[in-house]
Write an enzyme that holds these catalytic residues in place. Structure first.
Site, PDB file in Angstrom:
ATOM      1  N   TYR A 106      27.125 -11.024 -31.682  1.00 54.43           N
ATOM      2  CA  TYR A 106      26.380  -9.772 -31.639  1.00 54.43           C
ATOM      3  C   TYR A 106      25.415  -9.723 -32.815  1.00 54.43           C
ATOM      4  CZ  TYR A 106      25.079  -4.908 -32.101  1.00 54.43           C
ATOM      5  OH  TYR A 106      24.335  -3.758 -32.230  1.00 54.43           O
ATOM      6  N   ARG A 120      18.963  -6.398 -25.676  1.00 52.97           N
ATOM      7  CA  ARG A 120      18.777  -4.944 -25.599  1.00 52.97           C
ATOM      8  C   ARG A 120      17.484  -4.531 -26.285  1.00 52.97           C
ATOM      9  NH1 ARG A 120      24.003  -2.785 -28.111  1.00 52.97           N
ATOM     10  NH2 ARG A 120      22.879  -0.809 -27.854  1.00 52.97           N
ATOM     11  N   ALA A 171       7.221  20.721   0.726  1.00 52.11           N
ATOM     12  CA  ALA A 171       8.136  21.868   0.677  1.00 52.11           C
ATOM     13  C   ALA A 171       9.340  21.699   1.598  1.00 52.11           C
ATOM     14  CB  ALA A 171       7.382  23.149   1.031  1.00 52.11           C
ATOM     15  N   GLY A 172       9.291  20.676   2.443  1.00 53.33           N
ATOM     16  CA  GLY A 172      10.374  20.482   3.412  1.00 53.33           C
ATOM     17  C   GLY A 172      11.723  20.270   2.730  1.00 53.33           C
ATOM     18  N   ASP A 190       6.439  12.967   1.395  1.00 55.68           N
ATOM     19  CA  ASP A 190       7.468  12.036   1.869  1.00 55.68           C
ATOM     20  C   ASP A 190       6.879  10.866   2.664  1.00 55.68           C
ATOM     21  OD1 ASP A 190       6.710  13.462   4.082  1.00 55.68           O
ATOM     22  OD2 ASP A 190       8.715  14.205   4.589  1.00 55.68           O
ATOM     23  N   ARG A 233      18.254  15.782   6.142  1.00 61.66           N
ATOM     24  CA  ARG A 233      18.865  14.549   6.652  1.00 61.66           C
ATOM     25  C   ARG A 233      19.082  13.479   5.583  1.00 61.66           C
ATOM     26  NH1 ARG A 233      15.397  12.575  11.346  1.00 61.66           N
ATOM     27  NH2 ARG A 233      13.861  14.132  10.688  1.00 61.66           N
ATOM     28  N   ALA A 280      32.491 -20.815 -42.294  1.00 64.04           N
ATOM     29  CA  ALA A 280      33.114 -20.283 -41.083  1.00 64.04           C
ATOM     30  C   ALA A 280      34.249 -19.331 -41.430  1.00 64.04           C
ATOM     31  CB  ALA A 280      33.629 -21.437 -40.226  1.00 64.04           C
TER      32      ALA A 280
HETATM   33  C1  UD1 Z   1       3.869  17.058  11.439  1.00 62.96           C
HETATM   34  C2  UD1 Z   1       2.682  17.276  12.345  1.00 62.96           C
HETATM   35  C3  UD1 Z   1       2.710  16.235  13.468  1.00 62.96           C
HETATM   36  C4  UD1 Z   1       2.748  14.842  12.887  1.00 62.96           C
HETATM   37  C5  UD1 Z   1       3.895  14.702  11.910  1.00 62.96           C
HETATM   38  C6  UD1 Z   1       3.813  13.379  11.203  1.00 62.96           C
HETATM   39  C7  UD1 Z   1       2.266  19.679  12.293  1.00 62.96           C
HETATM   40  C8  UD1 Z   1       2.426  20.967  13.004  1.00 62.96           C
HETATM   41  N1  UD1 Z   1       2.780  18.614  12.901  1.00 62.96           N
HETATM   42  O1  UD1 Z   1       5.055  17.218  12.177  1.00 62.96           O
HETATM   43  O2  UD1 Z   1       1.576  16.389  14.298  1.00 62.96           O
HETATM   44  O3  UD1 Z   1       2.863  13.882  13.928  1.00 62.96           O
HETATM   45  O4  UD1 Z   1       3.831  15.725  10.914  1.00 62.96           O
HETATM   46  O5  UD1 Z   1       4.984  13.181  10.452  1.00 62.96           O
HETATM   47  O6  UD1 Z   1       1.647  19.626  11.253  1.00 62.96           O
HETATM   48  N2  UD1 Z   1       5.923  20.826   5.081  1.00 62.96           N
HETATM   49  C9  UD1 Z   1       5.746  21.841   4.154  1.00 62.96           C
HETATM   50  N3  UD1 Z   1       5.907  23.126   4.514  1.00 62.96           N
HETATM   51  C10 UD1 Z   1       6.210  23.487   5.780  1.00 62.96           C
HETATM   52  C11 UD1 Z   1       6.389  22.459   6.748  1.00 62.96           C
HETATM   53  C12 UD1 Z   1       6.234  21.149   6.373  1.00 62.96           C
HETATM   54  O7  UD1 Z   1       5.480  21.564   2.992  1.00 62.96           O
HETATM   55  O8  UD1 Z   1       6.326  24.689   6.040  1.00 62.96           O
HETATM   56  C13 UD1 Z   1       5.752  19.435   4.683  1.00 62.96           C
HETATM   57  C14 UD1 Z   1       7.015  18.634   4.782  1.00 62.96           C
HETATM   58  O9  UD1 Z   1       7.705  18.609   3.530  1.00 62.96           O
HETATM   59  C15 UD1 Z   1       6.494  17.252   5.133  1.00 62.96           C
HETATM   60  C16 UD1 Z   1       5.213  17.527   5.908  1.00 62.96           C
HETATM   61  O10 UD1 Z   1       4.851  18.841   5.568  1.00 62.96           O
HETATM   62  O11 UD1 Z   1       6.166  16.508   3.984  1.00 62.96           O
HETATM   63  C17 UD1 Z   1       5.406  17.401   7.393  1.00 62.96           C
HETATM   64  O12 UD1 Z   1       6.429  18.231   7.829  1.00 62.96           O
HETATM   65  P1  UD1 Z   1       7.418  17.793   8.977  1.00 62.96           P
HETATM   66  O13 UD1 Z   1       8.273  18.938   9.303  1.00 62.96           O
HETATM   67  O14 UD1 Z   1       8.049  16.515   8.645  1.00 62.96           O
HETATM   68  O15 UD1 Z   1       6.389  17.445  10.140  1.00 62.96           O
HETATM   69  P2  UD1 Z   1       6.333  18.006  11.577  1.00 62.96           P
HETATM   70  O16 UD1 Z   1       5.988  19.451  11.548  1.00 62.96           O
HETATM   71  O17 UD1 Z   1       7.501  17.555  12.299  1.00 62.96           O
END
Ligand code: UD1
Ligand code: CA
Length: 457
Positions: A366, A333, A11-12, A104, A16, A423
């Site tokens: 062709y 192709r 969901a992130g 990811d 970046r 030809a």
């Molecule tokens: C998290 C861990 C951390 C670990 C790190 C590894 C927690 C609190 N921390 O860090 O200990 O070392 O991953 O990369 O769990 N995501 C959601 N919904 C949310 C938040 C995150 O789906 O509300 C997903 C993100 O898309 C991603 C994964 O969870 O795929 C991790 O989220 P990210 O924010 O990258 O990790 P951190 O919280 O920094």
């Protein structure tokens, strides 16, 4: 045995990446990050695969419309990894074990995850950790005086001495669904980021007397997450290096293992030789002793034994028979099917073309919507005129026919067995067996002719 539910957190925002494309749709090895993770879940025989999506969710769902049996769960607001897992819980069988993966983190291997799943089936909480030279930003694994995992502390909350811990949380864990649900319900967001940390369940497991086992992965790339294009590029190189190692181990010669890219599945026969800067896409199979020159793209193709492909060829959705000789600078192709021993030379384009045993199309030609028999010779500059502006028509050239250079074969057209096209001819309709078809105008010699001279101005 308890069934396996895999929950993939995706969901992130992926800010970046600086991209309009949701992060998990960016690709490694030609395959979206999320597709890699879904495939790994399938390799583990997951009964259920849940994807927690947020940003760009509709686009992601659409990209995976063909993927069967994925449960999509929306997390409208990204309130933390604990909150994300909570959204997935109602979709899970309470009697299953849950494996949490990240959308990811594409290169995690099923073999690495198997022991965690087995451990969860034994009633334990299994964590995947890794030792990093630079652990900054990650959750740290805190162990007690006897070396047992006691909790995870996030970087932002960690004390200076905790920040020195180099064993970090990869985020990947496995545990029984019912236990997970109980602990997730207890999480709060009373921390520096105001997030529900999934990592807080470790301390709850310890409190409840559930054994926590940490499995350490030896290869950090397997648990490397992708947050920006630099990491995407680095992981792509890692992935390609692994592909090259596999090809070498299977007996292929790569003139430079760093300059071959496999974006899909490549199966090689014995003693294959691949020169530099060759890209393979989709499913490609190379027979024994195939030689591929530099700068070729080969996609979804089956290449027979002893085929030689010279430099700068583009081969897409084609079958090439044993001993054929392609290029340089040839373009095959889709729906090109070449029988054994066919020669396709420079600047030849084929499409929807069947070319029979030993036939030669050597230069500047062709061939589209065509069926060519065995032993045919197609001269330089021959064009099958397959398209009348509205419809496509077929060209048939029967065995041992000879097509003179610079001929237009205006389809629908059939050149009979052993027939010859002179030809420079433009031919349509049926040319009977064995005849010479000639539409070339007779030569006229103008004897008393003078070249124009430049007039003085
Ligand atoms: C998290 C861990 C951390 C670990 C790190 C590894 C927690 C609190 N921390 O860090 O200990 O070392 O991953 O990369 O769990 N995501 C959601 N919904 C949310 C938040 C995150 O789906 O509300 C997903 C993100 O898309 C991603 C994964 O969870 O795929 C991790 O989220 P990210 O924010 O990258 O990790 P951190 O919280 O920094
Ligand atoms: Ca991260």
């Amino acid at each position: 045995m308890q069934q396996l539910s895999v929950v993939i957190l995706a969901a992130g925002k992926g800010k970046r990446m600086a991209s309009d494309l949701p992060k998990v749709l960016h690709a490694i090895g030609g395959k979206p990050l999320l597709a890699q993770v879904l495939a790994t879940a399938s390799r583990l025989d997951a009964a259920t695969r849940v994807v927690v999506y947020g940003h760009g969710g509709e686009t992601v769902k659409k990209a995976f419309a063909d993927e069967p049996d994925v449960i999509w769960v929306e997390q409208a607001q990204q309130l933390g990894t604990g909150h994300a897992v909570a959204q997935a819980l109602p979709a899970l069988d309470a009697g299953s074990v849950v494996l949490v993966l990240y959308g990811d983190v594409p290169l995690i291997q099923a073999e690495t995850l198997q022991p965690l799943v087995a451990d969860a089936r034994q009633g334990r909480l299994a964590l995947l950790t890794v030792e990093l030279g630079d652990p900054a930003g990650y959750g740290r694994i805190v162990r007690d005086e006897r070396g047992r995992v006691s909790r995870i502390v996030e970087h932002k909350e960690a004390t200076p001495s905790e920040r020195n811990l180099r064993e970090i949380n990869t985020g990947i864990l496995a545990v029984a669904a019912d236990k997970l649900a109980g602990w997730v319900a207890e999480l709060d967001n009373d921390n520096s980021q105001g997030e529900y940390y999934l990592t807080d369940i470790i301390a709850l497991a310890v409190r409840d007397g559930v054994a926590v086992e940490a499995f350490t992965v030896a290869e950090p790339a397997e648990v490397q997450g992708i947050n920006d294009r630099q990491q995407l590029a680095e992981l792509e190189r890692f992935y390609q290096a692994r592909q090259a190692e596999r090809l070498l181990a299977n007996g292929a010669t790569l003139l430079d293992p760093a300059r071959v890219d496999v974006r899909g599945t490549l199966v090689t026969g014995k003693d294959v030789i691949i020169d530099v800067n060759v890209v393979f896409e989709g499913a490609v199979k190379l027979g024994d002793r195939v030689r591929i020159g530099p700068f070729c793209l080969i996609r979804d193709a089956v290449i027979g034994d002893d085929v030689e492909i010279l430099s700068h060829c583009w081969i897409d959705s084609a079958e090439v028979g044993a001993g054929a000789h392609i290029g340089p600078f040839a373009r095959l192709r889709p729906e090109t099917r070449l029988a054994a021993g066919v020669h396709i030379g420079n600047f030849v384009e084929t499409k929807k073309a069947e070319i029979g045993l030993g036939s030669k199309v050597n230069h500047l030609t062709y061939i589209g919507d065509a069926e060519i028999g065995a032993g045919v010779n197609v001269g330089a500059g021959t064009i099958t005129c397959n398209y009348d502006g509205a419809n496509k028509h077929k060209t048939v050239i029967e065995d041992n026919a000879f097509i003179g250079s610079n001929s237009s074969l205006v389809a629908p057209v059939r050149i009979g067995k052993n027939a010859t096209v002179g030809a420079g001819s433009s031919v349509s309709g049926e040319v009977p067996e064995g005849v010479l078809a000639l539409t070339r105008a007779p030569r006229k010699d103008v004897v008393h002719w003078e070249r124009p001279v430049k007039t003085k101005s």
